[in-house]
Motif scaffolding. Structure first.
Motif, short mmCIF file in Angstrom:
data_model
loop_
_atom_site.label_atom_id
_atom_site.label_comp_id
_atom_site.label_asym_id
_atom_site.label_seq_id
_atom_site.Cartn_x
_atom_site.Cartn_y
_atom_site.Cartn_z
N THR A 180 0.87 -1.16 -0.15
CA THR A 180 -0.13 -0.01 0.05
C THR A 180 0.72 1.15 0.25
O THR A 180 1.96 1.26 0.27
CB THR A 180 -0.90 -0.01 1.25
OG1 THR A 180 -0.11 0.25 2.38
CG2 THR A 180 -1.66 -1.10 1.45
N TRP A 181 0.31 2.46 -0.20
CA TRP A 181 1.02 3.58 -0.24
C TRP A 181 1.27 3.81 1.29
O TRP A 181 2.44 4.55 1.40
CB TRP A 181 0.19 4.60 -0.83
CG TRP A 181 -0.04 4.56 -2.42
CD1 TRP A 181 -0.81 4.10 -3.10
CD2 TRP A 181 0.99 5.10 -3.21
NE1 TRP A 181 -0.41 4.10 -4.42
CE2 TRP A 181 0.65 4.80 -4.39
CE3 TRP A 181 2.30 6.08 -3.21
CZ2 TRP A 181 1.35 5.14 -5.57
CZ3 TRP A 181 2.97 6.26 -4.27
CH2 TRP A 181 2.60 6.10 -5.46
N ASP A 182 0.78 3.55 2.06
CA ASP A 182 0.84 3.87 3.55
C ASP A 182 2.34 2.94 4.18
O ASP A 182 3.11 3.33 4.55
CB ASP A 182 -0.22 3.46 4.46
CG ASP A 182 -1.30 4.52 4.39
OD1 ASP A 182 -0.86 5.56 3.90
OD2 ASP A 182 -2.36 4.36 5.16
N VAL A 208 3.33 11.14 -6.21
CA VAL A 208 2.19 10.11 -5.44
C VAL A 208 0.94 10.47 -6.15
O VAL A 208 0.20 9.30 -6.50
CB VAL A 208 2.33 10.48 -3.96
CG1 VAL A 208 1.23 9.52 -3.25
CG2 VAL A 208 3.90 10.23 -3.59
N TYR A 209 0.45 11.52 -6.25
CA TYR A 209 -0.87 11.92 -6.59
C TYR A 209 -1.16 11.26 -8.02
O TYR A 209 -2.08 10.65 -8.36
CB TYR A 209 -1.23 13.35 -6.67
CG TYR A 209 -2.60 13.63 -7.14
CD1 TYR A 209 -3.85 13.39 -6.38
CD2 TYR A 209 -2.80 14.09 -8.53
CE1 TYR A 209 -4.98 13.67 -6.94
CE2 TYR A 209 -3.87 14.22 -9.30
CZ TYR A 209 -4.97 13.96 -7.98
OH TYR A 209 -6.34 14.14 -8.86
N ASP A 239 -5.22 13.29 -0.18
CA ASP A 239 -4.77 13.19 1.10
C ASP A 239 -3.43 12.45 1.20
O ASP A 239 -2.71 12.66 2.36
CB ASP A 239 -5.85 12.46 1.97
CG ASP A 239 -7.16 13.44 2.08
OD1 ASP A 239 -6.94 14.77 2.03
OD2 ASP A 239 -8.09 12.94 2.47
N GLU A 240 -3.31 11.28 0.46
CA GLU A 240 -2.13 10.41 0.28
C GLU A 240 -0.96 11.28 0.19
O GLU A 240 0.17 11.23 0.80
CB GLU A 240 -2.36 9.27 -0.55
CG GLU A 240 -1.61 8.25 -0.03
CD GLU A 240 -1.88 7.55 1.23
OE1 GLU A 240 -0.77 6.65 1.74
OE2 GLU A 240 -3.02 7.58 1.74
N ALA A 241 -1.09 12.25 -0.90
CA ALA A 241 0.13 12.96 -1.23
C ALA A 241 0.45 13.89 -0.12
O ALA A 241 1.92 14.08 0.15
CB ALA A 241 -0.28 13.75 -2.44
N ILE A 242 -0.50 14.49 0.53
CA ILE A 242 -0.23 15.51 1.68
C ILE A 242 0.14 14.50 2.82
O ILE A 242 1.38 15.22 3.49
CB ILE A 242 -1.70 16.18 2.11
CG1 ILE A 242 -1.92 16.82 1.05
CG2 ILE A 242 -1.30 16.75 3.42
CD1 ILE A 242 -1.27 18.08 0.56
N LYS A 246 3.53 15.68 4.90
CA LYS A 246 3.88 15.76 6.13
C LYS A 246 4.77 14.79 6.90
O LYS A 246 5.47 15.24 7.86
CB LYS A 246 2.37 15.77 6.68
CG LYS A 246 1.53 16.96 6.34
CD LYS A 246 -0.08 16.79 7.20
CE LYS A 246 -0.90 18.02 6.78
NZ LYS A 246 -2.12 17.79 7.28
N ALA A 247 4.84 13.67 6.46
CA ALA A 247 5.67 12.58 6.92
C ALA A 247 7.30 13.14 6.80
O ALA A 247 8.23 12.44 7.20
CB ALA A 247 5.55 11.31 6.26
N GLY A 248 7.51 14.04 5.77
CA GLY A 248 8.84 14.49 5.54
C GLY A 248 9.46 13.44 4.45
O GLY A 248 10.90 13.72 4.81
N VAL A 249 8.93 12.65 3.79
CA VAL A 249 9.93 11.50 3.08
C VAL A 249 9.85 11.81 1.54
O VAL A 249 10.27 11.01 0.73
CB VAL A 249 9.20 10.17 3.33
CG1 VAL A 249 9.39 9.69 4.77
CG2 VAL A 249 7.53 9.97 2.86
N ASP A 250 9.45 13.21 1.19
CA ASP A 250 9.62 13.56 -0.24
C ASP A 250 10.70 14.49 -0.24
O ASP A 250 11.35 15.30 0.40
CB ASP A 250 8.20 14.22 -0.71
CG ASP A 250 8.09 15.53 0.22
OD1 ASP A 250 8.02 15.21 1.46
OD2 ASP A 250 7.78 16.44 -0.28
#
Length: 427
Positions: A180-182, A208-209, A239-242, A246-250
């Protein structure tokens, strides 16, 4: 004695006779020039295509395959603009033309094309991927595009960096762990920590989006033209892109630039989800990383990005023969040849099963990437692409960029994306 006025009149008649004679000769010359090469008893067809969209080796064989046909194939630069200009002017339009993955933008002008089903396309429909075939069909059922290549997606990743983060490196194990993306975001946090913030799992959140959109059966519009881009399925991708942001992994590295090339070369970008044609892009961008990359199934499911079509315009005087040329160029056998020449990934089922697509690739550590892409392409969900997708897609990705690079509030950005889409649709 001739009066001066009579002499002038005679001179005028002589001049007019000379003018009309010259005009007649010019018309004859122009007629001969227009017919030059077409008085040989053969059918002359023009084809427009762009660089690397069709194998030049195959095009060169058309005149041998069809002795009664002369194909004038023209490789066009600034392709879409030239096609649009010629179609708007109703002048200089080719008999056959390539259309990229933006084929839905031609649906409003479907009257400019022949319905390929009326020429026999439905006789070979079963030979091609259903989802790809359907993308060439306008909402009213008219088929304007014949399937060419496809763009199944997968996860590209660096084994050395995955190993450093304690992640699996074998493609099957990666596919199993990052379903999954998560899962993918969580792995990104491990990678970032293990490399002291020197490597990132994602290049940017727009990827991601966009890749999630390519995995979705439901996109921006339905066939009736109803806008769906403000509904929950699109919001979930947003929301997944955001969440990635927010996780700082981009890594905050946009595609198609020097910074992206450097990122995949120096390990700043450890992975990305991309289409099969990204294999060559990556090899060209980061040749010194040969052997470090592998390919696994994409988190979130199989998707598609890109792929082309061939169409026959209404200006074609020999549509049946033009269709035979198209059918031959994109036959299962020739799609395999196109893959060998240009890495154009097939849409014909027999092509996908051809052993020639299987090979060990040194850049990818000896992996046979067909084991991944060959499965993915058959599992892409059928989806409808509408003529105004670009309006919604641009509005959303522009706002995601403002979030990622300027720190804009995500909630406000979502609202602004929807407002921009509505404005665009009202124009």
């Amino acid at each position: 004695m001739i009066h001066a006025s009579g002499l002038a009149l005679r001179r005028r008649k002589v001049w007019l006779n000379t003018f009309f004679c010259l005009l007649a000769l010019l018309s004859t010359a122009m007629g001969l020039a227009a017919c030059a090469g077409s008085d040989d008893g053969k059918i002359h067809l023009t084809l427009w295509y762009w660089n690397r969209s069709i194998s030049d080796n195959l095009i060169a064989q058309v005149n041998k395959q069809f002795p009664n046909i002369v194909l004038d194939a023209q490789k066009i630069t600034d392709y879409d603009n030239k096609v649009r200009t010629s179609m708007a002017a109703h002048s200089g339009v080719p008999d056959i033309m390539g259309i990229n993955s933006n084929i839905s933008t031609y649906f409003p002008d479907e009257d400019q094309f022949f319905d390929l089903n009326s020429l026999g396309a439905n006789d070979v429909q079963s030979q091609y991927l259903a989802w790809k075939w359907n993308l060439g069909i306008a909402p009213d059922g008219k088929m304007i595009g014949f399937p060419m290549d496809t763009g199944p997606t997968a996860l590209f990743y660096r084994t050395d960096l995955f190993e450093k983060a304690g992640l699996p490196t074998d493609p099957e194990q990666v596919s199993a762990q990052l379903k999954t993306w998560d899962d993918y975001i969580n792995a990104g946090a491990k990678l970032k920590q293990a490399t002291n913030n020197k490597s990132f799992m994602f290049d940017n959140i727009g990827t991601v989006y966009g890749q999630m959109l390519g995995q979705s059966a439901k996109q921006y519009f339905d066939k009736s033209g109803t806008y769906l881009g403000d509904q929950s399925h699109i919001k979930a991708m947003w929301d997944e892109a955001i969440k990635t942001y927010k996780a700082g992994v981009d890594g905050k590295v946009p595609m198609w630039g020097t910074s992206w090339n450097q990122g995949v070369s120096n390990g700043y970008i450890a992975s990305f989800v991309g289409a099969v044609w990204m294999k060559q892009v990556l090899q060209d961008a980061a040749p010194d990383t040969k052997g470090k990359w592998r390919i696994a199934r994409a988190p979130g499911g199989d998707g598609n990005s890109g792929g082309s079509f061939l169409a026959i315009t209404k200006y074609c005087q020999h549509p049946k023969e033009a269709f035979e040329v198209i059918k031959w160029l994109q036959s299962p056998t020739n799609q395999v040849a196109g893959y060998k020449d240009l890495q154009l990934y097939p849409s014909a089922l027999d092509s996908l099963n051809d052993p020639a697509l299987h090979q060990k690739e040194d850049f990818y550590g000896g992996e046979d990437t067909q084991d991944v892409f060959g499965v993915a392409v058959k599992n892409v969900p059928s989806f409808y692409s509408g003529p105004y997708d670009g309006i919604a897609g641009t509005a959303i990705t522009d706002q995601l960029s403002l979030v990622e690079y300027q720190g804009k509030d995500p909630g406000q950005a979502w609202n602004d994306a929807q407002a921009a889409t509505q404005r665009g649709l009202l124009r």
